[in-house]
Write an enzyme that holds these catalytic residues in place. Sequence first.
Site, short mmCIF file in Angstrom:
data_model
loop_
_atom_site.label_atom_id
_atom_site.label_comp_id
_atom_site.label_asym_id
_atom_site.label_seq_id
_atom_site.Cartn_x
_atom_site.Cartn_y
_atom_site.Cartn_z
N LYS A 1 0.65 -0.91 -0.24
CA LYS A 1 0.38 -0.68 -0.22
C LYS A 1 0.22 0.74 0.06
CE LYS A 1 -3.87 -1.80 2.88
NZ LYS A 1 -4.96 -1.82 1.38
N GLU B 1 -6.21 -9.26 1.04
CA GLU B 1 -5.62 -10.89 1.85
C GLU B 1 -7.22 -11.13 2.68
OE1 GLU B 1 -5.43 -7.64 3.36
OE2 GLU B 1 -5.97 -7.24 4.90
N ARG C 1 -10.08 -11.40 2.27
CA ARG C 1 -11.26 -12.91 2.39
C ARG C 1 -9.79 -14.29 1.71
NH1 ARG C 1 -11.46 -9.59 -3.81
NH2 ARG C 1 -11.27 -8.09 -2.29
N1 BES Z 1 -7.61 -4.16 4.74
C1 BES Z 1 -7.98 -3.56 3.54
C2 BES Z 1 -9.21 -2.89 3.17
C3 BES Z 1 -9.75 -0.97 3.59
C4 BES Z 1 -9.22 -0.62 2.58
C5 BES Z 1 -10.22 -1.05 4.56
C6 BES Z 1 -9.11 1.21 2.80
C7 BES Z 1 -10.34 0.02 5.18
C8 BES Z 1 -9.80 1.32 3.82
C9 BES Z 1 -8.38 -5.23 2.78
O1 BES Z 1 -7.40 -5.70 2.67
C10 BES Z 1 -7.65 -4.61 0.95
O2 BES Z 1 -6.52 -3.89 1.24
N2 BES Z 1 -8.69 -4.40 0.49
C11 BES Z 1 -8.44 -4.11 -1.03
C12 BES Z 1 -8.83 -5.00 -2.28
C13 BES Z 1 -8.58 -4.99 -3.65
C14 BES Z 1 -6.82 -5.34 -3.44
C15 BES Z 1 -9.30 -5.70 -4.63
C16 BES Z 1 -8.86 -2.51 -1.41
O3 BES Z 1 -9.69 -2.01 -1.06
O4 BES Z 1 -8.23 -1.19 -1.82
ZN ZN Z 2 -7.24 -5.66 4.45
MN MN Z 3 -5.27 -5.65 2.15
#
Ligand code: BES
Ligand code: ZN
Ligand code: MN
Length: 496
Positions: A264, A336, A338
């Site tokens: 990220k 991750e 899921r």
């Molecule tokens: N924990 C995050 C989701 C999240 C992102 C919660 C921002 C709150 C704020 C999750 O693990 C994630 O990174 N999801 C990705 C999925 C994508 C790679 C399909 C996302 O939402 O960007």
């Molecule tokens: Zn996450």
């Molecule tokens: Mn994530």
Amino acid sequence: MDFELKTFDLADACRQKCDALVALVTEDASGGADPVSRLAQDARKSGDFEPKPGKLLQAWRVDGVAAKRVVIAGAGDGSGKRVQAAVQAAVGALRTKGVKRLLIALPADAGDEAVRAAVTATAETSYVYVATKSKPEGRELERVTIAVPASVTAHRQAFDAARGTAVGIEFARELGNLPPNLATPTRLGEEAKKLAKAQGFRCEVLGPKEVEKLGMGSFMAVARGSEEPLRFIVLQYRGAADSQAPVVLVGKGITFDSGGISIKPAPEMDEMKFDMSGAASVLGTFRALGELKPKLNVVGIIPACENLPDGRAMKPGDVITSMSGQTIEVLNTDAEGRLILCDALTYAERFKPRAVVDIATLTGACVIALGGVRSGMFSSDDALARALQDAGDAAFDLCWRMPLDDEYAEGLKTNFADVANVGGRPAGSVTAAKFLQRFAGKYPWAHLDIAGTAWKGGGAKGSTGRPVGLLVQYLLSQQDSAAAAKAPRRKAAAAR
Ligand code: BES
Ligand code: ZN
Ligand code: MN
């Protein structure tokens, strides 16, 4: 902080010795002869106060009032939602004023909703995080009296439920707020054990070896990039006969989500310590179960690990095998949640549950769709969806049902495994839910995406404890139907 429920009208309330009196005034308040009612009427006439929710009139040493401080708070139509806003404003205004004993006088026609709202809003607004401060100055409130003009017996049940729920919400918040170097998977396991011991729950905490034996290849793949050993936590609350099928709650317990190899961006990455909020909400709900002891069975399942990049971490392109036997192509290591939930959903089958609800900070897309107001709710079962929606409404912890049409799963197709872990960008919260649904076919299932509601960013950064309120309300609502659900099934078996 202790809550008590008392029968007082505003005249009685004015005579009570305490540090502050909060009087909720509705738009149609008839206005008594006590000093606070008179003050409110005067101020209304002169245009200095309006009984709109959130509007306050603060006064000091009012003649005929025993409390030093008086806050008159507009409560609009007196509904739960308005009472919540009024109490948030009033308790917020009294923060850092050294108020230890507080009396909140509810409007004359206050219902159960108002009582519930007053308790949870007071607890929520007065919470102070201190766990990692070197000079802790915690919550000032010690004793809060909720005063209702009618008999307290009518409100006792709602009051007790709200008080137990508030304890659970706070437990979840406290865990959520802990920094990721402290709130490790190991710590979550220890917290579960401690809770189980104090409340008489059954609790098992599995480590890497046991999880490998269970064949949780998907969960293990996520944990592989971290030095912190994973934990798989199973909590069991028994409030009904063993024969009664349990409700299973599954909470995402990523104690830090860096994204892994699909790393990220740096800004706000610290907020990914809240990625265990689903797990915290399960533990908080169990904390409330310990207080409320409802007549039903509940199982809590928490897969907990970190998602970090490392030489051994899973990579985009890796194909992993889940506990269900389904193979998964990892196209983005940041999807991750899921991957750990799917194995927990398969594990849940062994409890022959009457319903499984998973709770996860799963997608940024859900934040875009619903913001911080409502959690995303997905369900394969209309009755379950309705029950969750109703519970959220009653607990002022809202959710909104989202679709699960099969067309949304198109993007998860891949040439190299049974399913990919990401679809495209469109409807990202729905494709995530479609992924989970593949592993939840053996029971009525719902998924709560709490990415937007579990914490607040910015200046008010911190865990909200949501959706503990929704979950506890849902479980309480299931007490009768849990018993009812058992009877017809037995009849059907006998008929066969
Ligand atoms: N924990 C995050 C989701 C999240 C992102 C919660 C921002 C709150 C704020 C999750 O693990 C994630 O990174 N999801 C990705 C999925 C994508 C790679 C399909 C996302 O939402 O960007
Ligand atoms: Zn996450
Ligand atoms: Mn994530």
